[in-house]
Design a protein around this motif. Structure first.
Motif, PDB file in Angstrom:
ATOM      1  N   VAL A  56      43.052  29.819  57.105  1.00  0.00           N
ATOM      2  CA  VAL A  56      41.879  30.264  57.874  1.00  0.00           C
ATOM      3  C   VAL A  56      41.295  29.076  58.640  1.00  0.00           C
ATOM      4  CG1 VAL A  56      39.498  31.104  57.676  1.00  0.00           C
ATOM      5  CG2 VAL A  56      41.331  32.218  56.377  1.00  0.00           C
ATOM      6  N   ARG A  57      41.116  27.979  57.967  1.00  0.00           N
ATOM      7  CA  ARG A  57      40.551  26.782  58.594  1.00  0.00           C
ATOM      8  C   ARG A  57      41.464  26.251  59.700  1.00  0.00           C
ATOM      9  NH1 ARG A  57      36.319  24.219  60.181  1.00  0.00           N
ATOM     10  NH2 ARG A  57      36.413  21.989  60.030  1.00  0.00           N
ATOM     11  N   MET A  58      42.769  26.251  59.415  1.00  0.00           N
ATOM     12  CA  MET A  58      43.761  25.758  60.360  1.00  0.00           C
ATOM     13  C   MET A  58      43.695  26.513  61.683  1.00  0.00           C
ATOM     14  SD  MET A  58      47.702  25.582  59.175  1.00  0.00           S
ATOM     15  CE  MET A  58      47.210  25.509  57.461  1.00  0.00           C
ATOM     16  N   TYR A  59      43.657  27.838  61.600  1.00  0.00           N
ATOM     17  CA  TYR A  59      43.632  28.631  62.825  1.00  0.00           C
ATOM     18  C   TYR A  59      42.322  28.458  63.580  1.00  0.00           C
ATOM     19  CZ  TYR A  59      48.257  30.511  62.832  1.00  0.00           C
ATOM     20  OH  TYR A  59      49.617  30.617  62.943  1.00  0.00           O
ATOM     21  N   LEU A  60      41.241  28.275  62.872  1.00  0.00           N
ATOM     22  CA  LEU A  60      39.980  27.996  63.562  1.00  0.00           C
ATOM     23  C   LEU A  60      40.106  26.679  64.337  1.00  0.00           C
ATOM     24  CD1 LEU A  60      36.969  28.638  64.089  1.00  0.00           C
ATOM     25  CD2 LEU A  60      36.496  27.120  62.179  1.00  0.00           C
ATOM     26  N   LEU A  61      40.728  25.696  63.717  1.00  0.00           N
ATOM     27  CA  LEU A  61      40.937  24.413  64.398  1.00  0.00           C
ATOM     28  C   LEU A  61      41.877  24.568  65.588  1.00  0.00           C
ATOM     29  CD1 LEU A  61      41.135  22.098  61.259  1.00  0.00           C
ATOM     30  CD2 LEU A  61      39.253  22.239  62.914  1.00  0.00           C
ATOM     31  N   PHE A  62      42.916  25.404  65.442  1.00  0.00           N
ATOM     32  CA  PHE A  62      43.809  25.668  66.583  1.00  0.00           C
ATOM     33  C   PHE A  62      43.002  26.196  67.759  1.00  0.00           C
ATOM     34  CE2 PHE A  62      47.723  26.892  63.790  1.00  0.00           C
ATOM     35  CZ  PHE A  62      48.019  25.559  63.586  1.00  0.00           C
ATOM     36  N   PHE A  63      42.186  27.227  67.496  1.00  0.00           N
ATOM     37  CA  PHE A  63      41.446  27.881  68.567  1.00  0.00           C
ATOM     38  C   PHE A  63      40.342  26.988  69.121  1.00  0.00           C
ATOM     39  CE2 PHE A  63      42.836  31.926  66.298  1.00  0.00           C
ATOM     40  CZ  PHE A  63      43.959  32.052  67.092  1.00  0.00           C
ATOM     41  N   SER A  64      39.999  25.938  68.387  1.00  0.00           N
ATOM     42  CA  SER A  64      39.005  24.974  68.867  1.00  0.00           C
ATOM     43  C   SER A  64      39.674  23.795  69.574  1.00  0.00           C
ATOM     44  CB  SER A  64      38.173  24.434  67.697  1.00  0.00           C
ATOM     45  OG  SER A  64      37.506  25.477  67.054  1.00  0.00           O
ATOM     46  N   GLY A  65      40.996  23.778  69.592  1.00  0.00           N
ATOM     47  CA  GLY A  65      41.725  22.694  70.238  1.00  0.00           C
ATOM     48  C   GLY A  65      41.851  21.440  69.403  1.00  0.00           C
ATOM     49  N   GLU A  66      41.535  21.525  68.135  1.00  0.00           N
ATOM     50  CA  GLU A  66      41.580  20.360  67.253  1.00  0.00           C
ATOM     51  C   GLU A  66      42.913  20.319  66.501  1.00  0.00           C
ATOM     52  OE1 GLU A  66      37.929  19.670  65.036  1.00  0.00           O
ATOM     53  OE2 GLU A  66      36.934  21.121  66.355  1.00  0.00           O
ATOM     54  N   LEU A  67      43.988  20.044  67.255  1.00  0.00           N
ATOM     55  CA  LEU A  67      45.332  20.115  66.698  1.00  0.00           C
ATOM     56  C   LEU A  67      45.624  19.013  65.688  1.00  0.00           C
ATOM     57  CD1 LEU A  67      47.400  21.234  69.816  1.00  0.00           C
ATOM     58  CD2 LEU A  67      46.132  22.612  68.161  1.00  0.00           C
ATOM     59  N   THR A  68      45.036  17.843  65.866  1.00  0.00           N
ATOM     60  CA  THR A  68      45.264  16.752  64.909  1.00  0.00           C
ATOM     61  C   THR A  68      44.690  17.122  63.538  1.00  0.00           C
ATOM     62  OG1 THR A  68      45.217  15.130  66.693  1.00  0.00           O
ATOM     63  CG2 THR A  68      44.880  14.300  64.447  1.00  0.00           C
ATOM     64  N   ALA A  69      43.481  17.632  63.525  1.00  0.00           N
ATOM     65  CA  ALA A  69      42.871  18.055  62.249  1.00  0.00           C
ATOM     66  C   ALA A  69      43.657  19.202  61.637  1.00  0.00           C
ATOM     67  CB  ALA A  69      41.417  18.462  62.474  1.00  0.00           C
ATOM     68  N   ALA A  70      44.151  20.119  62.460  1.00  0.00           N
ATOM     69  CA  ALA A  70      44.948  21.239  61.946  1.00  0.00           C
ATOM     70  C   ALA A  70      46.252  20.731  61.338  1.00  0.00           C
ATOM     71  CB  ALA A  70      45.230  22.244  63.059  1.00  0.00           C
ATOM     72  N   THR A  71      46.856  19.727  61.952  1.00  0.00           N
ATOM     73  CA  THR A  71      48.096  19.150  61.440  1.00  0.00           C
ATOM     74  C   THR A  71      47.891  18.582  60.039  1.00  0.00           C
ATOM     75  OG1 THR A  71      48.852  18.656  63.667  1.00  0.00           O
ATOM     76  CG2 THR A  71      49.894  17.428  61.883  1.00  0.00           C
ATOM     77  N   GLU A  72      46.767  17.942  59.828  1.00  0.00           N
ATOM     78  CA  GLU A  72      46.456  17.414  58.487  1.00  0.00           C
ATOM     79  C   GLU A  72      46.391  18.541  57.459  1.00  0.00           C
ATOM     80  OE1 GLU A  72      42.879  15.126  58.942  1.00  0.00           O
ATOM     81  OE2 GLU A  72      43.825  13.750  60.361  1.00  0.00           O
ATOM     82  N   LEU A  73      45.840  19.675  57.852  1.00  0.00           N
ATOM     83  CA  LEU A  73      45.760  20.811  56.927  1.00  0.00           C
ATOM     84  C   LEU A  73      47.135  21.409  56.657  1.00  0.00           C
ATOM     85  CD1 LEU A  73      42.506  22.655  58.029  1.00  0.00           C
ATOM     86  CD2 LEU A  73      42.825  21.011  56.186  1.00  0.00           C
ATOM     87  N   ILE A  74      48.018  21.390  57.646  1.00  0.00           N
ATOM     88  CA  ILE A  74      49.387  21.870  57.431  1.00  0.00           C
ATOM     89  C   ILE A  74      50.062  21.007  56.380  1.00  0.00           C
ATOM     90  CG2 ILE A  74      51.683  22.109  58.484  1.00  0.00           C
ATOM     91  CD1 ILE A  74      50.154  22.815  61.121  1.00  0.00           C
ATOM     92  N   GLU A  75      49.895  19.695  56.497  1.00  0.00           N
ATOM     93  CA  GLU A  75      50.468  18.775  55.510  1.00  0.00           C
ATOM     94  C   GLU A  75      49.856  19.015  54.135  1.00  0.00           C
ATOM     95  OE1 GLU A  75      49.668  15.025  57.406  1.00  0.00           O
ATOM     96  OE2 GLU A  75      51.201  15.384  58.952  1.00  0.00           O
ATOM     97  N   ASP A  76      48.554  19.248  54.082  1.00  0.00           N
ATOM     98  CA  ASP A  76      47.859  19.548  52.831  1.00  0.00           C
ATOM     99  C   ASP A  76      48.420  20.828  52.212  1.00  0.00           C
ATOM    100  OD1 ASP A  76      46.049  19.418  50.754  1.00  0.00           O
ATOM    101  OD2 ASP A  76      44.277  19.771  51.995  1.00  0.00           O
ATOM    102  N   MET A  77      48.653  21.837  53.044  1.00  0.00           N
ATOM    103  CA  MET A  77      49.191  23.097  52.558  1.00  0.00           C
ATOM    104  C   MET A  77      50.591  22.905  51.987  1.00  0.00           C
ATOM    105  SD  MET A  77      48.921  26.827  53.235  1.00  0.00           S
ATOM    106  CE  MET A  77      48.848  27.224  54.926  1.00  0.00           C
ATOM    107  N   GLU A  78      51.415  22.138  52.671  1.00  0.00           N
ATOM    108  CA  GLU A  78      52.775  21.886  52.188  1.00  0.00           C
ATOM    109  C   GLU A  78      52.754  21.170  50.842  1.00  0.00           C
ATOM    110  OE1 GLU A  78      54.476  19.858  55.546  1.00  0.00           O
ATOM    111  OE2 GLU A  78      54.814  21.740  56.629  1.00  0.00           O
ATOM    112  N   MET A  79      51.854  20.193  50.682  1.00  0.00           N
ATOM    113  CA  MET A  79      51.731  19.484  49.403  1.00  0.00           C
ATOM    114  C   MET A  79      51.229  20.420  48.305  1.00  0.00           C
ATOM    115  SD  MET A  79      50.452  15.606  50.295  1.00  0.00           S
ATOM    116  CE  MET A  79      48.878  16.135  50.920  1.00  0.00           C
ATOM    117  N   THR A  80      50.276  21.285  48.627  1.00  0.00           N
ATOM    118  CA  THR A  80      49.749  22.240  47.657  1.00  0.00           C
ATOM    119  C   THR A  80      50.844  23.190  47.202  1.00  0.00           C
ATOM    120  OG1 THR A  80      47.543  22.123  48.627  1.00  0.00           O
ATOM    121  CG2 THR A  80      48.017  24.047  47.267  1.00  0.00           C
ATOM    122  N   ALA A  81      51.617  23.709  48.153  1.00  0.00           N
ATOM    123  CA  ALA A  81      52.707  24.628  47.819  1.00  0.00           C
ATOM    124  C   ALA A  81      53.727  23.941  46.918  1.00  0.00           C
ATOM    125  CB  ALA A  81      53.367  25.149  49.091  1.00  0.00           C
TER     126      ALA A  81
END
Length: 184
Positions: free
Chosen positions: A48-73
């Motif tokens: 949810v947070r990642m997509y909000l960041l996508f739509f806000s143009g904050e791709l660097t912050a979203a990338t960090e969350l993708i990495e966080d998600m991969e580590m969590t999984a």
């Protein structure tokens, strides 16, 4: 409000949503999931947070969350549908990555009948090809996703992509409107 009035219900929900600070709410959702140690809820909160960041143009912050998600999984021994990587690749115009991610996502979500997953792949395809100037392909993908407006997470975003693709692709696409009756 009667349950048989979905348009009225949507109007009420949108008015309620307009009073929320969605940025604050999505950040809090991630915070609470982390603080509670709820690793099963954290991937959804991160998405949810990642997509909000996508739509806000904050791709660097979203990338960090993708990495966080991969580590969590990895920590919980789970595989997560790569919605974050798919969205990011689409927004960055990485056609090969999107193609691979769409195919793998559809293999995973289609047997489960997971409509949000299917609609997300259609949105990502529309975003990718709209960004690459292939508006016919974007129009087709967005048209498929926009037929699922009941999927409030991604259906409306497909409609946005459909409108843009139709405007950029030319008048023949505006006449072939896939969402119900022809509109001009």
């Amino acid at each position: 409000m009667a349950a048989a009035d979905p348009v009225g219900e949507l109007a009420v929900l949108w008015r309620a949503a307009a009073t929320l600070d969605i940025d604050e709410l999505s950040g809090r959702l991630v915070e609470v999931a982390r603080a509670a140690g709820s690793l099963s809820e954290l991937p959804l909160a991160l998405t949810v947070r990642m997509y909000l960041l996508f739509f806000s143009g904050e791709l660097t912050a979203a990338t960090e969350l993708i990495e966080d998600m991969e580590m969590t999984a990895a920590a919980i021994g789970s595989t997560q549908t790569p919605f974050g990587a798919l969205g990011l690749a689409a927004l960055q115009g990485h056609e090969d990555d999107v193609t691979v991610l769409v195919e793998s996502t559809l293999r995973e979500v289609t047997p489960r009948g997971e409509g949000i997953g299917i609609t997300t792949t259609e949105w990502a395809t529309a975003v990718l090809y709209g960004g690459l100037g292939r508006h016919d392909v974007a129009f087709a993908a967005a048209g498929q996703g926009a037929q699922h407006l009941d999927n409030l997470a991604m259906g409306p975003w497909c409609l946005v992509e459909l409108i843009e693709a139709a405007a950029r692709a030319g008048s023949q696409h505006r006449r072939a409107w896939p969402c119900g009756s022809s509109r001009r």
